[in-house]
Design an enzyme around this catalytic site. Structure first.
Site, PDB file in Angstrom:
ATOM      1  N   ASN A 222      -0.714   3.600  -1.566  1.00  0.00           N
ATOM      2  CA  ASN A 222      -0.632   3.957  -2.983  1.00  0.00           C
ATOM      3  C   ASN A 222      -1.966   3.727  -3.688  1.00  0.00           C
ATOM      4  OD1 ASN A 222       1.742   5.076  -3.727  1.00  0.00           O
ATOM      5  ND2 ASN A 222       2.823   3.144  -4.133  1.00  0.00           N
TER       6      ASN A 222
ATOM      7  N   GLU B  47       9.601   1.114  -1.100  1.00  0.00           N
ATOM      8  CA  GLU B  47       9.324   1.688   0.218  1.00  0.00           C
ATOM      9  C   GLU B  47      10.320   1.169   1.249  1.00  0.00           C
ATOM     10  OE1 GLU B  47       7.644  -0.583  -1.397  1.00  0.00           O
ATOM     11  OE2 GLU B  47       6.492  -1.925  -0.087  1.00  0.00           O
TER      12      GLU B  47
ATOM     13  N   ASP C 177      10.980  -0.714   6.517  1.00  0.00           N
ATOM     14  CA  ASP C 177       9.997  -0.886   5.449  1.00  0.00           C
ATOM     15  C   ASP C 177       8.658  -0.310   5.905  1.00  0.00           C
ATOM     16  OD1 ASP C 177       9.696  -2.710   2.759  1.00  0.00           O
ATOM     17  OD2 ASP C 177       7.802  -2.585   3.919  1.00  0.00           O
TER      18      ASP C 177
ATOM     19  N   ASP D 238       4.285   9.065  -2.598  1.00  0.00           N
ATOM     20  CA  ASP D 238       5.587   9.755  -2.664  1.00  0.00           C
ATOM     21  C   ASP D 238       5.777  10.661  -1.450  1.00  0.00           C
ATOM     22  OD1 ASP D 238       6.171   8.463  -4.963  1.00  0.00           O
ATOM     23  OD2 ASP D 238       5.857  10.190  -6.306  1.00  0.00           O
TER      24      ASP D 238
END
Lengths: 275, 347
Positions: free
Chosen positions: B209, B244, B201, B218
């Site tokens: 973000n 993620e 993770d 991304d």
């Protein structure tokens, strides 16, 4: 060299003389000329051959498509002249179907030929009433094909494997037997069809070389009227009706044929081949 | 000449041009003639047209050249206009200074019948063979079309399968690919075999973000995907599990092997940045034997997820094994750029 072997070409006579090229008819081979050639041995260079599929030719060169048509045989004649480096002044002597073959060759290569001697020629064996009577109807010629089949096929042929598919060419190998007449059923059938179903009437006006037509007086294969038809449609032709019965005067009446040829050749002297 | 009449077969004598000179009684009877005067004057008058052509193109040349011809098959036409099949032998003979041809005939009704039947049978067989060949060609062509079609469907299936098991953003497999791989391993290995599963993770992904935008987020995921692929063996599988979160499937890997893979992932991460900040990951690991026929992947995932949670709570950027209380690997040497914990960005 390959062509000379393929067509079993033989040369006789005077190598420096004008050229006589002898072409045998359907069913036979070059030996049919052996009563004619002695008369011209001293002064002519004489060339004899067998068409592919006939006599002692290389039968492996036989191709159903090419030899299913008289032009394929005419190409044999041209191939032989090329192989011998002949370019002009050839006098062609053809019997029966070879008369038509010679005419086709002369149309293809007029400069090669000086003149043609046609023994028992026919423009077309089939009747085409009312204007042309070649002597036979379709049924007669089909009957000939089956008669030939019954004569050549021999029992061995009944035992050959059935060919898969219509287009498969029957492989022709080995040598033709030494018998005088054709013996291979496939070759004979193809040659017979090319010969007896040919119609060369439309080719006659295209011929530019002078021709001697030697017509048998009593010939069950070629009626007198056919000789006259040829004479009318071949410009510059000479028609001579021989006092002979049958279809092979050069074998049965060699003296008559030799005399007629001598007369014609002396009236139409050939040039010596170019040095 | 009278002796000819004693011979038990038809005999004809002609000159070299086929003109009839004599015939014996048997020939008269065969042809249905009363006497010699009735005989056609010419030999070829006894033949129908096909026979005349054959006579002129084959028999006469051979007789003139070789002097004889044997076993020729011909048909004669008798006085009743019936066709009589015959075998013929003919020979050229010198007789009192004259050339003669002697023709001897053998009626061949039976042979003729057999031969036409054989020829017919042969031509039937030829036609049948040709039809068979055509049918076979049609079948072959159909078969070829069918196999081309099958191949096309297979290719389509393969690409559909690949699509349905692929995550479009990272090009890695998805959950379905993971399920397939685990199932396949389960069925092809015995209960002694063990496998490991890593749950990976991204640390503080929400903050990336929020501060740098989704495009940058991304890019981080794509960069991570590349590094995961670079960290695993050919037989392993990396999938994007969601958001993620990534999962690495390590078939036949024990705890030690799983630890090596986790270590390689941490190492590769040192080259991934979001803006100025290095991106790190936390990893939870579970290793198990192939003893649980059902819900195997679920239980692995659950255990790895718990281990991941532990790695997160113990400071992130580290790997925890489910069966350990402490990190099985020392966290990677702390880097100056390691983000500090943030309530909003915590992940």
């Amino acid at each position: 060299m390959k062509i000379l072997k393929r067509n079993n070409v033989h040369q006789l006579g005077n190598p420096d003389g004008p050229v006589l090229l002898f072409a045998h008819g359907f069913g036979c081979n070059q030996k049919m000329w052996n009563r004619i050639t002695p008369a011209f041995d001293a002064s002519y260079r004489q060339i004899l051959f067998d068409y592919v599929g006939s006599g002692q030719s290389d039968v492996s060169a036989f191709n159903i498509e090419r030899y299913g048509n008289l032009n394929g045989y005419a190409q044999d004649v041209l191939d032989i002249c090329d192989a011998l480096d002949l370019t002009q002044n050839v006098t062609f002597v053809g019997h029966s179907v070879s008369a038509s073959i010679g005419l086709l060759a002369s149309i293809a290569r007029p400069a090669l030929f000086d003149k043609l001697v046609l023994i028992g020629p026919s423009a077309c064996f089939l009747n085409d009433p009312p204007d042309y009577m070649g002597g036979f109807n379709h049924e007669d010629l089909e009957g000939l094909l089956s008669l030939m089949e019954q004569n050549y096929v021999g029992w061995a042929n009944y035992l050959t494997p059935v060919v898969m598919g219509q287009d498969s060419q029957t492989a022709l190998t080995g040598e033709l037997s030494d018998s005088f007449c054709s013996t291979d059923p496939v070759v004979a059938r193809v040659f017979a069809q090319a010969t007896f179903f040919a119609d060369n009437r439309k080719d006659l006006p295209k011929v530019t070389r002078p021709c001697l037509i030697l017509q048998h007086r009593l010939d069950s294969l070629v009626p007198l009227a056919v000789g006259e038809y040829l004479h009318q449609h071949l410009a510059g032709s000479t028609l001579e009706v021989m006092d002979a019965k049958g279809h092979c005067a050069h074998m049965s009446h060699p003296d008559v044929v030799v005399a007629a040829m001598r007369r014609y050749l002396s009236n139409h002297p050939a040039l010596q081949p170019a040095a | 000449m009278r002796a000819l009449n004693f011979l038990p077969c038809p005999v004809l004598v002609t000159d070299l041009h086929g003109h009839v000179l004599n015939a014996n009684r048997e020939l008269l009877r065969l042809m249905g003639w009363v006497n010699l005067e009735q005989v056609g004057r010419e030999m070829e008058d006894m033949l129908p047209p096909p026979g005349r052509i054959f006579l002129q193109t084959h028999i006469w040349p051979t007789l003139l050249q070789k002097g004889e011809m044997l076993e020729v098959f011909l048909q004669l036409i008798n006085a009743q206009q019936q066709r009589v099949p015959v075998m013929v032998n003919c020979r050229r003979i010198q007789e009192q200074g004259h050339e003669r041809i002697y023709w001897v005939f053998f009626v061949a009704l039976e042979r003729s019948r057999f031969e036409s039947e054989l020829l017919q049978a042969r031509s039937d067989a030829q036609r049948l063979a040709s039809e068979l060949a055509q049918a076979r060609a049609r079948l072959e062509s159909n078969l070829q079309q069918l196999s081309q079609h099958t191949q096309a469907v297979e290719v389509q299936n393969l690409s559909l399968t690949a699509l349905s098991q692929t995550d479009p953003l990272t090009g890695l497999g998805n959950r379905r690919a993971l399920d397939m791989a685990v199932q396949q391993w389960q069925t092809s290995n015995d209960t002694q075999a063990s496998a490991s599963l890593l749950m990976v993770d991204v640390d503080f992904f929400k903050r990336i973000n929020d501060t740098l935008g989704h495009d940058e987020g991304d890019k981080v995921l794509q960069g991570l995907a590349q590094r995961l692929k670079a960290s695993i063996r050919l037989s392993d599988l990396a999938v994007r599990f969601g958001g993620e979160e990534f999962v690495i499937w390590l078939p036949n890997a024990d705890r030690q092997g799983a630890s090596y893979t986790a270590e390689r992932i941490h190492e590769h991460m040192t080259s991934l940045f979001a803006g100025q900040n290095a991106v790190t990951v936390s990893i939870g690991v579970m290793t198990a034997r192939n003893t649980q026929p059902s819900h195997f992947s679920e239980s692995l995932l659950q255990a790895a997820d718990q281990a991941l949670y532990k790695a997160k709570t113990q400071g992130r950027n580290q790997t925890m094994h489910a069966q350990e209380n402490a990190a099985i690997l020392l966290p990677h040497p702390q880097r100056e750029t390691t983000p500090t914990a943030d309530k909003n960005g915590a992940s």
